[in-house]
Write a protein that holds these residues in place. Structure first.
Motif, PDB file in Angstrom:
ATOM      1  N   ARG A   1       0.831  -1.209   0.000  1.00 20.97           N
ATOM      2  CA  ARG A   1       0.000   0.000   0.000  1.00 20.97           C
ATOM      3  C   ARG A   1       0.862   1.253   0.000  1.00 20.97           C
ATOM      4  NH1 ARG A   1      -3.475  -3.574   2.892  1.00 20.97           N
ATOM      5  NH2 ARG A   1      -5.334  -3.828   1.635  1.00 20.97           N
ATOM      6  N   ARG A   2       2.003   1.181  -0.621  1.00 20.05           N
ATOM      7  CA  ARG A   2       2.910   2.329  -0.680  1.00 20.05           C
ATOM      8  C   ARG A   2       2.363   3.446  -1.535  1.00 20.05           C
ATOM      9  NH1 ARG A   2       7.630  -1.783  -1.195  1.00 20.05           N
ATOM     10  NH2 ARG A   2       7.891  -2.258   0.979  1.00 20.05           N
ATOM     11  N   TRP A   3       1.392   3.132  -2.374  1.00 22.33           N
ATOM     12  CA  TRP A   3       0.794   4.171  -3.216  1.00 22.33           C
ATOM     13  C   TRP A   3       0.122   5.234  -2.356  1.00 22.33           C
ATOM     14  CZ3 TRP A   3      -4.469   4.786  -2.858  1.00 22.33           C
ATOM     15  CH2 TRP A   3      -5.190   3.730  -2.312  1.00 22.33           C
ATOM     16  N   ILE A   4      -0.398   4.845  -1.215  1.00 24.07           N
ATOM     17  CA  ILE A   4      -1.018   5.816  -0.305  1.00 24.07           C
ATOM     18  C   ILE A   4       0.032   6.821   0.169  1.00 24.07           C
ATOM     19  CG2 ILE A   4      -2.123   6.126   1.947  1.00 24.07           C
ATOM     20  CD1 ILE A   4      -3.355   3.301   1.509  1.00 24.07           C
ATOM     21  N   PHE A   5       1.199   6.322   0.529  1.00 22.72           N
ATOM     22  CA  PHE A   5       2.270   7.195   0.989  1.00 22.72           C
ATOM     23  C   PHE A   5       2.794   8.081  -0.141  1.00 22.72           C
ATOM     24  CE2 PHE A   5       2.368   3.651   4.018  1.00 22.72           C
ATOM     25  CZ  PHE A   5       2.101   4.370   5.175  1.00 22.72           C
ATOM     26  N   ALA A   6       2.795   7.571  -1.359  1.00 21.41           N
ATOM     27  CA  ALA A   6       3.227   8.384  -2.504  1.00 21.41           C
ATOM     28  C   ALA A   6       2.281   9.566  -2.699  1.00 21.41           C
ATOM     29  CB  ALA A   6       3.305   7.533  -3.770  1.00 21.41           C
ATOM     30  N   ILE A   7       0.987   9.324  -2.580  1.00 17.74           N
ATOM     31  CA  ILE A   7       0.010  10.408  -2.731  1.00 17.74           C
ATOM     32  C   ILE A   7       0.132  11.391  -1.568  1.00 17.74           C
ATOM     33  CG2 ILE A   7      -2.457  10.951  -2.757  1.00 17.74           C
ATOM     34  CD1 ILE A   7      -2.828   8.305  -4.334  1.00 17.74           C
ATOM     35  N   LEU A   8       0.303  10.882  -0.355  1.00 19.66           N
ATOM     36  CA  LEU A   8       0.500  11.768   0.799  1.00 19.66           C
ATOM     37  C   LEU A   8       1.768  12.603   0.650  1.00 19.66           C
ATOM     38  CD1 LEU A   8      -0.536   9.430   3.756  1.00 19.66           C
ATOM     39  CD2 LEU A   8      -1.800  11.400   2.842  1.00 19.66           C
ATOM     40  N   TYR A   9       2.797  12.006   0.089  1.00 20.37           N
ATOM     41  CA  TYR A   9       4.050  12.719  -0.171  1.00 20.37           C
ATOM     42  C   TYR A   9       3.807  13.881  -1.133  1.00 20.37           C
ATOM     43  CZ  TYR A   9       8.876  13.417  -1.721  1.00 20.37           C
ATOM     44  OH  TYR A   9      10.097  13.954  -2.036  1.00 20.37           O
ATOM     45  N   GLY A  10       3.061  13.618  -2.201  1.00 20.07           N
ATOM     46  CA  GLY A  10       2.724  14.679  -3.145  1.00 20.07           C
ATOM     47  C   GLY A  10       1.928  15.793  -2.481  1.00 20.07           C
TER      48      GLY A  10
END
Length: 81
Positions: free
Chosen positions: A29-38
């Motif tokens: 679920r790293r995609w969640i962290f990628a979006i939060l990073y953005g």
């Protein structure tokens, strides 16, 4: 050209998430962290004299979606070998 930075955002975030999904593992679920990073990038930009732009965040999310699609496709192709 105007708007080219959105393409850069998409490519960067696709490249960020692609390796995490191309690996033959359970989908992280790293995609969640990628979006939060953005999102965090957009929130802190005014601190450095830049403006927050929601269209940049949208481009980040689209890049994550592209990276997910390409990563899962790569996993499927590599899994058949």
């Amino acid at each position: 050209p105007q708007g080219i930075d959105k393409v850069y955002h998409m490519v960067a975030f696709a490249a960020l998430i692609f390796p995490t999904l191309a690996a033959p593992k359970k989908m992280p679920r790293r995609w969640i962290f990628a979006i939060l990073y953005g999102g965090m990038i957009e929130v802190i930009q005014p601190t450095f004299g830049r403006s927050a732009d929601m269209s940049d965040l949208l481009a980040d999310v689209l890049g994550v979606a592209i990276g997910i699609f390409l990563g899962l496709a790569a996993r499927r192709i590599l899994g058949k070998r």
